[in-house]
Design an enzyme around this catalytic site. Structure first.
Site, PDB file in Angstrom:
ATOM      1  N   ARG A  14       0.849  -1.210   0.000  1.00 18.43           N
ATOM      2  CA  ARG A  14       0.000   0.000   0.000  1.00 18.43           C
ATOM      3  C   ARG A  14       0.875   1.246   0.000  1.00 18.43           C
ATOM      4  O   ARG A  14       2.079   1.176   0.249  1.00 18.43           O
ATOM      5  CB  ARG A  14      -0.810   0.064   1.300  1.00 18.43           C
ATOM      6  N   VAL A  64       8.377  -7.708   9.648  1.00 18.15           N
ATOM      7  CA  VAL A  64       9.798  -7.346   9.603  1.00 18.15           C
ATOM      8  C   VAL A  64      10.402  -7.153  10.995  1.00 18.15           C
ATOM      9  O   VAL A  64      11.623  -7.187  11.157  1.00 18.15           O
ATOM     10  CB  VAL A  64      10.062  -6.074   8.733  1.00 18.15           C
ATOM     11  N   SER A 142      11.489  10.143   8.037  1.00 14.26           N
ATOM     12  CA  SER A 142      10.380  11.108   8.038  1.00 14.26           C
ATOM     13  C   SER A 142      10.926  12.462   8.478  1.00 14.26           C
ATOM     14  O   SER A 142      11.895  12.521   9.247  1.00 14.26           O
ATOM     15  CB  SER A 142       9.307  10.660   9.023  1.00 14.26           C
ATOM     16  N   TYR A 155       7.285   7.504  17.304  1.00 14.56           N
ATOM     17  CA  TYR A 155       7.511   7.514  15.846  1.00 14.56           C
ATOM     18  C   TYR A 155       8.753   8.352  15.500  1.00 14.56           C
ATOM     19  O   TYR A 155       9.601   7.937  14.694  1.00 14.56           O
ATOM     20  CB  TYR A 155       6.258   8.079  15.171  1.00 14.56           C
ATOM     21  N   ALA A 157      11.297   8.995  17.408  1.00  8.92           N
ATOM     22  CA  ALA A 157      12.502   8.272  17.853  1.00  8.92           C
ATOM     23  C   ALA A 157      12.871   7.193  16.831  1.00  8.92           C
ATOM     24  O   ALA A 157      14.049   7.015  16.491  1.00  8.92           O
ATOM     25  CB  ALA A 157      12.267   7.650  19.222  1.00  8.92           C
ATOM     26  N   LYS A 159      12.186   7.174  13.645  1.00  6.30           N
ATOM     27  CA  LYS A 159      12.612   7.761  12.369  1.00  6.30           C
ATOM     28  C   LYS A 159      13.956   8.484  12.504  1.00  6.30           C
ATOM     29  O   LYS A 159      14.725   8.549  11.537  1.00  6.30           O
ATOM     30  CB  LYS A 159      11.521   8.693  11.833  1.00  6.30           C
TER      31      LYS A 159
HETATM   32  N1  LIG Z   1       2.371   8.950   4.782  1.00 11.32           N
HETATM   33  C1  LIG Z   1       3.171   9.881   5.233  1.00 11.32           C
HETATM   34  O1  LIG Z   1       2.826  11.086   5.294  1.00 11.32           O
HETATM   35  C2  LIG Z   1       4.570   9.535   5.643  1.00 11.32           C
HETATM   36  C3  LIG Z   1       5.443  10.589   5.974  1.00 11.32           C
HETATM   37  C4  LIG Z   1       6.739  10.294   6.365  1.00 11.32           C
HETATM   38  C5  LIG Z   1       7.169   8.972   6.411  1.00 11.32           C
HETATM   39  N2  LIG Z   1       6.297   7.967   6.094  1.00 11.32           N
HETATM   40  C6  LIG Z   1       6.817   6.617   6.186  1.00 11.32           C
HETATM   41  O2  LIG Z   1       6.658   5.978   4.927  1.00 11.32           O
HETATM   42  C7  LIG Z   1       6.482   4.579   5.107  1.00 11.32           C
HETATM   43  C8  LIG Z   1       5.215   4.139   4.377  1.00 11.32           C
HETATM   44  O3  LIG Z   1       4.139   4.888   4.896  1.00 11.32           O
HETATM   45  P1  LIG Z   1       2.668   4.844   4.263  1.00 11.32           P
HETATM   46  O4  LIG Z   1       2.032   6.135   4.597  1.00 11.32           O
HETATM   47  O5  LIG Z   1       2.731   4.362   2.869  1.00 11.32           O
HETATM   48  O6  LIG Z   1       2.028   3.712   5.214  1.00 11.32           O
HETATM   49  P2  LIG Z   1       0.751   2.776   5.015  1.00 11.32           P
HETATM   50  O7  LIG Z   1      -0.075   3.222   3.854  1.00 11.32           O
HETATM   51  O8  LIG Z   1       0.112   2.697   6.367  1.00 11.32           O
HETATM   52  O9  LIG Z   1       1.403   1.343   4.628  1.00 11.32           O
HETATM   53  C9  LIG Z   1       2.224   0.695   5.556  1.00 11.32           C
HETATM   54  C10 LIG Z   1       2.849  -0.510   4.899  1.00 11.32           C
HETATM   55  O10 LIG Z   1       3.727  -1.143   5.842  1.00 11.32           O
HETATM   56  C11 LIG Z   1       3.389  -2.522   5.963  1.00 11.32           C
HETATM   57  N3  LIG Z   1       3.707  -2.972   7.326  1.00 11.32           N
HETATM   58  C12 LIG Z   1       3.300  -2.448   8.508  1.00 11.32           C
HETATM   59  N4  LIG Z   1       3.821  -3.138   9.542  1.00 11.32           N
HETATM   60  C13 LIG Z   1       4.593  -4.117   9.005  1.00 11.32           C
HETATM   61  C14 LIG Z   1       5.375  -5.163   9.546  1.00 11.32           C
HETATM   62  N5  LIG Z   1       5.498  -5.335  10.875  1.00 11.32           N
HETATM   63  N6  LIG Z   1       6.017  -6.000   8.696  1.00 11.32           N
HETATM   64  C15 LIG Z   1       5.909  -5.837   7.350  1.00 11.32           C
HETATM   65  N7  LIG Z   1       5.184  -4.866   6.779  1.00 11.32           N
HETATM   66  C16 LIG Z   1       4.524  -4.019   7.590  1.00 11.32           C
HETATM   67  C17 LIG Z   1       1.911  -2.584   5.627  1.00 11.32           C
HETATM   68  O11 LIG Z   1       1.530  -3.903   5.227  1.00 11.32           O
HETATM   69  P3  LIG Z   1      -0.043  -4.355   5.182  1.00 11.32           P
HETATM   70  O12 LIG Z   1      -0.675  -3.629   4.011  1.00 11.32           O
HETATM   71  O13 LIG Z   1       0.006  -5.820   4.972  1.00 11.32           O
HETATM   72  O14 LIG Z   1      -0.651  -3.943   6.478  1.00 11.32           O
HETATM   73  C18 LIG Z   1       1.844  -1.573   4.477  1.00 11.32           C
HETATM   74  O15 LIG Z   1       2.302  -2.167   3.282  1.00 11.32           O
HETATM   75  C19 LIG Z   1       6.433   4.352   6.622  1.00 11.32           C
HETATM   76  O16 LIG Z   1       7.707   3.974   7.083  1.00 11.32           O
HETATM   77  C20 LIG Z   1       6.067   5.713   7.161  1.00 11.32           C
HETATM   78  O17 LIG Z   1       6.513   5.893   8.486  1.00 11.32           O
HETATM   79  C21 LIG Z   1       5.020   8.211   5.723  1.00 11.32           C
END
Ligand SMILES: NC(=O)c1ccc[n+]([C@@H]2O[C@H](COP(=O)([O-])OP(=O)(O)OC[C@H]3O[C@@H](n4cnc5c(N)ncnc54)[C@H](OP(=O)(O)O)[C@@H]3O)[C@@H](O)[C@H]2O)c1
Length: 244
Positions: A14, A64, A142, A155, A157, A159
């Site tokens: 996703r 993971v 992040s 979070y 900490a 990142k």
């Molecule tokens: N969105 C933002 O604004 C933003 C900003 C800064 C940084 N980030 C970082 O970007 C990354 C992706 O964020 P996103 O917004 O795309 O998140 P998201 O839409 O919530 O998707 C999270 C993904 O991580 C997987 N996941 C969660 N826990 C896991 C685990 N224990 N083992 C393996 N896979 C796991 C989920 O798998 P399932 O689909 O199977 O649950 C999903 O594919 C994250 O590290 C987040 O902290 C996001």
């Protein structure tokens, strides 16, 4: 071009991870998509890559945060694809609470997935990279890891830890042609930020470009770093100027 390269993307079912998988595949890389529970979504991302780009793509269910599970999954991917060239540590979760309300399990869950998860994957892929005489690692941090954010001490900490991990691995493995970088996204529209609806207006006021980012915009930066030959230990903000 990444034709013939084999890439692992954690959290590829996703959001940002799925966009990274698509971007890698569009440049010819074969992709191994790790997910936590959403098998249908992960398989759909893979099917899409096979249909649109003719690359090999496979999905792998793996927490993971689990050292042994990560080891077994990396071994299975190596067996299925023959080698591993690129690791994208993108899987991440939030458990936002003010520090006075934060439970031990909220802190542990976020650190275990976001930081230990990245360590586990790097730990198990590094020997493959060294044997291959090269590899690329991109970790998703992040802007919150750079600046902190009220309500997200766990979070932030995790990142900030990703940044220390990135720079240390970059220094340790540079001589082996294993390059390690990070991206620091700002406010990106995904399922993760859906939970923040309501707080959106205050976020927008902090973004000079005046809008949220798209997952694909982060994916382009991730893939740029995955294909770079003379950049290591770098943290690239993809945040519309928020962290300036
Ligand atoms: N969105 C933002 O604004 C933003 C900003 C800064 C940084 N980030 C970082 O970007 C990354 C992706 O964020 P996103 O917004 O795309 O998140 P998201 O839409 O919530 O998707 C999270 C993904 O991580 C997987 N996941 C969660 N826990 C896991 C685990 N224990 N083992 C393996 N896979 C796991 C989920 O798998 P399932 O689909 O199977 O649950 C999903 O594919 C994250 O590290 C987040 O902290 C996001």
């Amino acid at each position: 071009m990444l034709k013939g390269k084999i890439a692992i993307v954690t959290g590829g079912s996703r959001g940002i991870g799925a966009a990274v998988v698509q971007e890698l595949a569009s440049q010819g890389a074969d992709v191994a998509v790790i997910y936590a529970g959403n098998q249908e979504l992960a398989e759909k991302v893979c099917q899409d890559c096979r249909d649109r780009y003719g690359v090999r793509a496979g999905s792998y269910c793996c927490n993971v945060a689990d050292f042994e599970a990560a080891k077994e999954t990396v071994a299975k991917i190596k067996e299925d694809f023959g080698r591993v060239d690129i690791l994208i540590n993108n899987a991440g979760i939030t458990r936002d609470k003010l520090i006075l309300m934060m439970k031990e399990e909220d802190f542990d869950a976020v650190l275990n997935t976001n930081l230990k998860g990245a360590f586990n994957m790097i730990r198990h892929c590094s020997s493959l990279f060294i044997r291959n005489k090269g590899g690329r690692i991109v970790n998703v941090s992040s802007v919150v890891g750079l600046h902190g954010n009220a309500g997200q001490s766990n979070y932030a900490a995790s990142k900030a830890g990703i940044i220390g991990l990135t720079k240390s691995v970059a220094k340790e493995l540079a001589a082996k042609n294993v390059l390690c970088n990070a991206v620091a996204p700002g406010f990106i529209e995904t399922d993760m930020t859906k939970e923040l609806s309501g707080a959106e207006e205050s976020w927008m006021s902090m973004i000079p470009l005046g809008r949220a980012g798209a997952a694909r915009e982060v994916a382009k930066a991730v893939v740029f770093l995955a294909d770079a030959d003379y950049i290591t230990g770098e943290v690239l903000r993809v945040d519309g100027g928020m962290g300036m």
